[in-house]
Write a protein that holds these residues in place. Sequence first.
Motif, PDB file in Angstrom:
ATOM      1  N   UNK B  66      14.787  -5.806 -18.235  1.00 28.83           N
ATOM      2  CA  UNK B  66      13.851  -6.936 -18.337  1.00 28.83           C
ATOM      3  C   UNK B  66      12.468  -6.578 -17.797  1.00 28.83           C
ATOM      4  N   UNK B  69       9.805  -5.118 -20.721  1.00 25.43           N
ATOM      5  CA  UNK B  69       8.835  -5.986 -21.420  1.00 25.43           C
ATOM      6  C   UNK B  69       8.318  -7.095 -20.515  1.00 25.43           C
ATOM      7  N   UNK B  71       9.610  -9.292 -18.563  1.00 22.56           N
ATOM      8  CA  UNK B  71      10.247 -10.584 -18.283  1.00 22.56           C
ATOM      9  C   UNK B  71      10.477 -10.670 -16.773  1.00 22.56           C
ATOM     10  N   UNK B 102      13.742  -7.743 -28.275  1.00 23.28           N
ATOM     11  CA  UNK B 102      14.697  -7.929 -27.181  1.00 23.28           C
ATOM     12  C   UNK B 102      15.879  -8.751 -27.684  1.00 23.28           C
ATOM     13  N   UNK B 104      19.342 -10.710 -26.267  1.00 30.59           N
ATOM     14  CA  UNK B 104      19.879 -11.212 -25.009  1.00 30.59           C
ATOM     15  C   UNK B 104      21.400 -11.375 -25.059  1.00 30.59           C
TER      16      UNK B 104
END
Lengths: 263, 270
Positions: B66, B69, B71, B102, B104
């Motif tokens: 994460x 990028x 996050x 991305x 998840x």
Amino acid sequence: MAMTARQRAKVSLYVQAGIFVVAVAALVLATDWKTIGTSVFNFAKIGPMFPDIFFSGLKNTLIYTALGFIVGLSGGLLLALMKLSSFPLYRWIATGYIEFFRGIPALLVFIAFGYGVPLAFGVQWNVTIVVMISLGMVAAAYIAETLRAGLQAVPKGQLEAARSLGMPQWRAMVSIVIPQAFRIVLPPLTNEVILLTKDSSLIYVLGLTASQYELTKFGRDGISSLGAGLTPLLVAGAFYLVITIPLSLLARKFESRSARTKR
Amino acid sequence: MNDVVHSSGTAGTRGSAVHAAGVSLKDLRKSYGSNEVLKGISLDVAPGEVVCLIGPSGSGKSTLLRCVNLLEQPNEGTIHVGGFEATDPDVDIDKMRRKVGMVFQQFNLFPHLNARQNCTIAQTKVLKRGQAEADKVAQANLDRVGLGHLADRFPDQLSGGQQQRVAIARALSMDPELMLFDEPTSALDPETVGDVLSVMRNLAKEGMTMLVVTHEMGFAREVADRVVFMDGGVVVEEGVAEQVISAPTQSRTKEFLKRVLDPTHIDISK
């Protein structure tokens, strides 16, 4: 003699039905139908209320409710965003406002903005302004909590997914989070409109001219001008139901839709 | 599958067509309060390379992914993705994220949009593509994950595996140069895991650069060029997939793999 479970259920049903029949019969016999026909609900007195009840009572109730809702929705959105702000002072102000206006009777707010504030600041507010402010400020407190809950109910992963696709924060809010929050808050927001519709009757504490009468005041006025007992008030009551029951059904429809799917 | 050029800077040698971007992480540190989750991680992924991150839960592998990028904001260290330095305070993070797809664990499809709209919304709003072009790209990518016939379905009308494949198609619709996968099969029913893994396998064959956090050792062994084993916020061991999984050198790696590959082996003394 022992009874099976099914027999016992059947007997219970008979007993309940029996009690109901006896209660209704007693009520019918004890009622003074003649008095009710003249001074409580007199069919002959309904006619004269029309069509004025549409053009003053119903019309003004709808206008007052709509104005209160517009102010309440914008104020509520502002307060909800303040409450979710990272700046503590905004959170405190929003919390204080919400707790205050949810904690006092709406009637006091109407009196404050109808008499207190105009007196204190030497301003002249017409009835529409007072309704808009009083109803709107109370509604804002309730709507703020509804909207905050709705925004927070959208899972954090939705914002993350939107941001990871390259959407800026505002775009992710506008295209992804707020549309979902809106679907979540639609049922409670509809219930809010029902409460507002009824609270608009509190305007009676102000001096109104006939053209400003909403349903309740219109009904009360009818009691004296028509000499029709409670009839005008009951008719006004029926008109509230004409507004609120469809709204209530609408809220239930939204609710079952969002329970079935998050679309 | 092992005929991959590992030297960094060269484009992926498998497949073609994809413009691949490499990743370079240096001394990455991340703390939540006093809890240090990443304790100085350095990791390079060459363009076209597939790297699997494995390790026990809480080892920091998802946090690491994460961070790539942004996050999660790392406290220290540098991140380079393609031509971007993600840790540069002046970086246009939204522009960088367009290049980085991305996926998840919980899919995170947009529930108010159907499969096609899930794939088009960022194309039209971010890349400013016209609706017709966006629809075409969405359809092509839904076809690619085997769900072209379900484009009109909403997420709640799809199985978990189908939702995850739509999520992959959504990311691919942005023409990314790097794909990040955060435990993409961990929330799936066992019978739908295979479909998602085979989509990922095809993606790897086409030369996509991929960084994958996973517990699927079979997938890692077969598809990954390299496997990185993390534990306690550090990289314990890394190397060619087959070697790390079949012949690990570190005792912590051995212990972890023994537990993952043979879940019924329960050591109560621990």
